[in-house]
Write a protein that holds these residues in place. Structure first.
Motif, PDB file in Angstrom:
ATOM      1  N   GLN A  37       0.805  -1.208   0.000  1.00 54.72           N
ATOM      2  CA  GLN A  37       0.000   0.000   0.000  1.00 54.72           C
ATOM      3  C   GLN A  37       0.843   1.264   0.000  1.00 54.72           C
ATOM      4  N   SER A  39       2.978   4.241  -1.105  1.00 54.99           N
ATOM      5  CA  SER A  39       3.111   4.998  -2.351  1.00 54.99           C
ATOM      6  C   SER A  39       4.566   5.362  -2.544  1.00 54.99           C
ATOM      7  N   GLN A 260     -11.421  14.014  -9.927  1.00 53.30           N
ATOM      8  CA  GLN A 260     -12.019  12.710 -10.211  1.00 53.30           C
ATOM      9  C   GLN A 260     -13.487  12.836 -10.615  1.00 53.30           C
ATOM     10  N   HIS A 753     -16.434   6.563  -2.181  1.00 51.22           N
ATOM     11  CA  HIS A 753     -15.324   5.773  -2.724  1.00 51.22           C
ATOM     12  C   HIS A 753     -14.231   6.695  -3.266  1.00 51.22           C
ATOM     13  N   VAL A 754     -14.654   7.722  -3.998  1.00 54.30           N
ATOM     14  CA  VAL A 754     -13.680   8.675  -4.526  1.00 54.30           C
ATOM     15  C   VAL A 754     -12.977   9.399  -3.384  1.00 54.30           C
ATOM     16  N   LYS A 756     -12.480   8.339  -0.324  1.00 51.97           N
ATOM     17  CA  LYS A 756     -11.531   7.438   0.348  1.00 51.97           C
ATOM     18  C   LYS A 756     -10.279   7.232  -0.500  1.00 51.97           C
ATOM     19  N   GLN A 757     -10.493   7.035  -1.782  1.00 51.76           N
ATOM     20  CA  GLN A 757      -9.352   6.820  -2.674  1.00 51.76           C
ATOM     21  C   GLN A 757      -8.420   8.029  -2.667  1.00 51.76           C
ATOM     22  N   GLU A 758      -8.970   9.218  -2.795  1.00 47.66           N
ATOM     23  CA  GLU A 758      -8.135  10.412  -2.835  1.00 47.66           C
ATOM     24  C   GLU A 758      -7.586  10.757  -1.459  1.00 47.66           C
ATOM     25  N   ASP A 760      -6.691   8.499   0.748  1.00 48.02           N
ATOM     26  CA  ASP A 760      -5.537   7.591   0.884  1.00 48.02           C
ATOM     27  C   ASP A 760      -4.343   8.121   0.094  1.00 48.02           C
ATOM     28  N   ALA A 761      -4.610   8.606  -1.120  1.00 51.75           N
ATOM     29  CA  ALA A 761      -3.508   9.153  -1.913  1.00 51.75           C
ATOM     30  C   ALA A 761      -2.908  10.385  -1.238  1.00 51.75           C
TER      31      ALA A 761
END
Length: 854
Positions: A37, A39, A260, A753-754, A756-758, A760-761
């Protein structure tokens, strides 16, 4: 002493062996999912500056000068005596043998094997020692026998010289041989004296190396705390960058989320905004059709009325009796047959009115759909501010956590008493340096006594040389060819006596000089071959680092000594190699095996609580509205304006027709041509008057209508645009509304979802800053913090002082003195032979008359 000081510094770091267990996990035990995980580091590198570097003064370099040639000659001689490689296996076997742990027979076999190999290895030294021992024993015995023999008038003791014809030749040969031999002995003495003096000079220079090494050790001890503080302080660099990103979480995280979502949202809003343009075009097209229709209806109505009047008047004229004549009647009939062409062609009054559609569209345009859509854009572009407002608590929590992490790092760096230990070590160095400096006078005294001893040894040889050179001088200067052996002068006799005195002193000193040479050869030669050469090519480290060398239960003695961890792969050789390239003690002592810096930083900087905080980030985008209900109603109203119900075929059919059935100018010209066929008179004039009236109608009625019809192509385009719009409008509106519904559904239901994804990034991006920090810390610990060059300098200095300063000079000393001893044997023989030609004899040979007396 210096090595002991170095070990003390190393032991100061032994405290790291007591690191808590949770920091001892190796990187191999980390969760592999965590690794996946991670980066990559952020694109923007952080500048942590440079760790304060320690400047060391010691430069272990020695340039012996011209005496280097003598050192090389001695090394070549020792290689000739002992050319075998370093006996690593022999030494290891000899040290590791344990008589109590093996059977007696096996021990004897091992001992015999070691002895045989040792004899083979030391064969060259043994041969030379045997020769030296024989020389040592025979010299006093031969001297005693020679003395007794001469006392008995033998061995040249008889004071009688036989006369020979080649006596002068023999004397000259012995003189030259003794001169050459004495010169060679002198060279040996000079070599030994140069070595003796070089040792004294270099021992004095040793103080500089001791001083610089001590100063370097202090520098190492004093700079290390500041370097460690610098490492911990640079956490602020990564922290400030993270704080900057947290302060800009709206543009950064919100911008990522917006990027996104805009893939779905922006095209939908753009499509709706293009619909506003379509509305404007539709309204303009309807307005164009409406205004053109009014103009055409009015113009064609007036034209139809004028044409009807003209057609009636022309018909009345053709009813004139003059048209009943034979030839005239045919022309009148032709004209009469064309009267029906004087009609308008288009019937614009029958086309449907577009005013209702235009009125409906005006109502839609009053709602200002463009402004409504711009509100949707603004709502979507407000995502960064929404994220900024909704993450205030998260940001404040993360900032507090970062402050806590910084405190933990500083606290951990203060956990170990590094600074007090290094202070104590510095005090210890100062005390040891003072002790060594206090011993300098004793060392100077011991070296002076050694130098005096060496000079005394050389003076014995110089004494013999003095007798030789004085004997040669006196004998040569006092020699008289005319004198007989019994009548030689006093000066010549003194020269012979001096030569014999040199022989006597040679026998007196030679045997114990050779004893010293043999002892120095055995000691200095073996030290050179067994210590200095292996230390220079690092073969000695392989012996020291042999596993289980010191203790059968301890693999490596150095980590066992320092950290009580004998199974570490830390060896003296690896420590020396790492310190030679000025690596840090952390890397040189392999402290990573005891103190897992990555694990510690993972448990502090990569705090799980930090991840949990970001996992709890909740961003609500439900308040985002892309299109208000008024905008939806406007779109639906626009699709229901009725423009699809218009008869566009009828419009296009009427527009494509001409204004009149026939070209009025052509009709007028034809009418005049027909009138010209008639006889001159009232009928002809009347018909020409009608032609003129028709031209006037064309000029006054048709041309304005045609000018109004100049917009024929534009009117046709407007009608076709309306026709195309009416055909596509319901589908377009439906698609737009569906796309907006889908985008709003994405925002309200799938945006988590978007987010959470962003998130995390975004979190991994910030962790990337800390990852740079931890990598920089590890690299700095391995290469820049507590650079251990002074430790390798201590070893190099010990090698330089012991081997280059002391033993090279010692070996050169016995080499020069040994050469002088060898040539002293020749000097004894030649001096005894030559003294016969200089000393005054008691008797001489007497010859009869006629023979020459000498």
């Amino acid at each position: 002493m210096l090595w002991r000081a170095g070990l003390v510094l190393l032991l100061c770091w032994g405290a790291t062996g007591e690191v808590p267990n949770q920091f001892r996990d190796s990187p191999e035990h980390e969760d592999p999912t965590t690794r996946q995980q991670r980066s990559p580091p952020p694109v923007e590198p952080l500048d942590f500056g440079f760790v304060p570097a320690a400047v060391y003064d010691t430069h272990v370099y020695y340039e012996p000068g011209p005496i280097r040639v003598l050192f090389h000659i001695v090394h070549a001689f020792l290689y000739l005596v002992q050319p075998n490689p370093f006996p690593k296996d022999l030494i290891v076997s000899a040290i590791q043998q344990n008589p109590g742990g093996i059977k007696l027979d096996d021990y004897r076999k091992l001992a015999d094997k070691v002895c045989i190999f040792a004899i083979y290895y030391e064969a060259g030294f043994l041969v030379c020692v045997c020769l030296g021992s024989v020389f040592l024993l025979l010299t006093p015995v031969v001297g005693l026998c020679f003395c007794v023999c001469r006392c008995c008038d033998n061995c040249g003791g008889e004071m009688h010289q036989r006369q020979r014809k080649n006596a002068d030749c023999q004397r000259s040969f012995y003189t030259a041989a003794l001169i050459v031999t004495s010169i060679l002995i002198t060279f040996g003495v000079l070599i030994a004296h140069a070595a003796n003096q070089n040792m004294t000079s270099q021992i004095k220079a040793t103080r500089r190396f001791i001083s610089t090494n001590m100063r370097d050790m202090k520098t190492l001890a004093n700079n290390t705390p500041a370097q460690i503080d610098y490492l911990t302080a640079q956490y602020t660099t990564a922290k400030n960058k993270v704080l900057s990103d947290l302060d800009n979480i709206g543009p950064l995280l919100g911008g990522r989320i917006q990027t996104q979502l805009e893939k779905e949202v922006v095209p939908t809003l753009d499509m709706a905004l293009r619909t506003v343009g379509a509305m404007r075009e539709t309204k303009e097209a309807l307005e164009s059709v409406s205004s053109s229709l009014e103009v055409l209806q009015e113009g064609t109505s007036r034209l139809a009325f004028r044409l009807a009047l003209e057609r009636t008047s022309l018909s009345n004229t053709l009813s004139d009796p003059a048209c009943s004549n034979g030839a005239v009647s045919r022309t009148c009939n032709n004209i009469r047959s064309t009267l029906k062409q004087l009609e308008t062609n288009g019937n614009f009054s029958g086309l449907p009115d577009v005013s209702p559609q235009l009125a409906s569209l005006d109502i839609v345009m009053k709602a200002d759909l463009s402004d409504i859509i711009q509100k949707g854009y603004s709502s979507f572009n407000d995502t960064p501010r929404m994220v900024q407002d909704q993450t205030k608590n998260v940001v404040s929590g993360v900032k507090a956590m970062l402050d806590k992490i910084g405190g933990e790092i500083v606290g951990f760096s203060k956990m170990f008493p590094v600074e007090p230990s290094l202070v104590n070590f510095t005090i210890f160095l100062n005390l040891e340096q003072k002790k060594m400096e206090a011993n300098y006078p004793k060392i100077d005294e011991m070296d002076f006594n050694r130098w005096i001893g060496g000079v005394a040894l050389l003076c014995t040889v110089v004494l013999v040389l003095a007798f030789n050179f004085l004997g040669l001088l006196c004998g040569t200067c006092g020699y008289d060819k005319q004198a007989t052996p019994t009548t030689r002068g006093c000066l010549s006799n003194t020269g012979g006596n001096l030569l014999m005195a040199g022989v006597a002193f040679s026998f007196l000193f030679l045997w114990w000089l050779m004893g010293f040479v043999s002892a120095g050869f055995v000691f200095g030669g073996n030290v050179e071959k067994l210590i200095c050469e292996p230390l220079a090519n690092k073969e000695l480290f392989k012996v020291i680092d042999t596993p289980y060398m010191v203790h059968p239960a301890k693999k490596n003695f150095l980590p066992a000594l320092l950290f009580q961890k004998p199974n570490m792969d830390l060896t003296v050789g690896s420590l020396y190699r790492d310190c030679s390239v000025n690596s840090g003690l952390y890397h040189a002592l392999q402290l990573e095996t005891m103190f897992k810096i990555n694990t510690f930083l993972n448990t502090t900087v990569y705090n799980k609580d930090l991840a949990k905080v970001f996992e709890g980030v909740k961003i609500d985008l439900h308040s985002m509205m892309l299109l208000e209900q008024e905008g939806r109603d406007s779109l639906l109203t626009f699709s229901n304006t009725g423009i699809g119900e218009l008869n566009y075929a009828a419009y296009l059919a009427e527009v494509n027709k001409g204004v009149t059935l026939v070209d009025l100018l052509a009709f007028a010209n034809e009418l005049e041509a027909q009138a010209d066929l008639l006889p001159r008179g009232a009928l002809e004039n009347a018909l020409k008057g009608h032609a003129s009236s028709i031209r006037q109608i064309h000029r006054e009625q048709v041309i304005p209508v045609e000018q109004a019809m100049v917009t024929h192509s534009t009117l046709s385009q407007s009608i076709r645009l309306l026709q195309r719009t009416a055909k596509e409008l319901p589908v377009k509106v439906t698609n737009i509304l569906s796309a907006i519904d889908a985008a709003e559904y994405l925002i309200t239901h799938n945006a988590s979802h978007v987010v959470k994804q962003e998130t995390d990034a975004y979190m991994n991006n910030m962790i990337g800053y800390f990852r740079q920090y931890t990598k920089w810390v590890k690299d700095s610990l391995e290469g820049e913090v507590a650079q251990c060059k002074p430790i390798s300098n201590i070893i190099d200095t010990m090698e330089l002082v012991a081997c280059s300063f002391i033993f090279d000079s010692l070996n050169t000393f016995w080499f020069g003195l040994g050469g002088s001893c060898v040539f002293l044997v020749l000097s004894i023989i030649i001096s005894v032979k030559l003294a016969k030609y200089y000393r005054r004899m008691d008797t001489e040979d007497v010859f009869d008359d006629g023979q020459e007396n000498w």
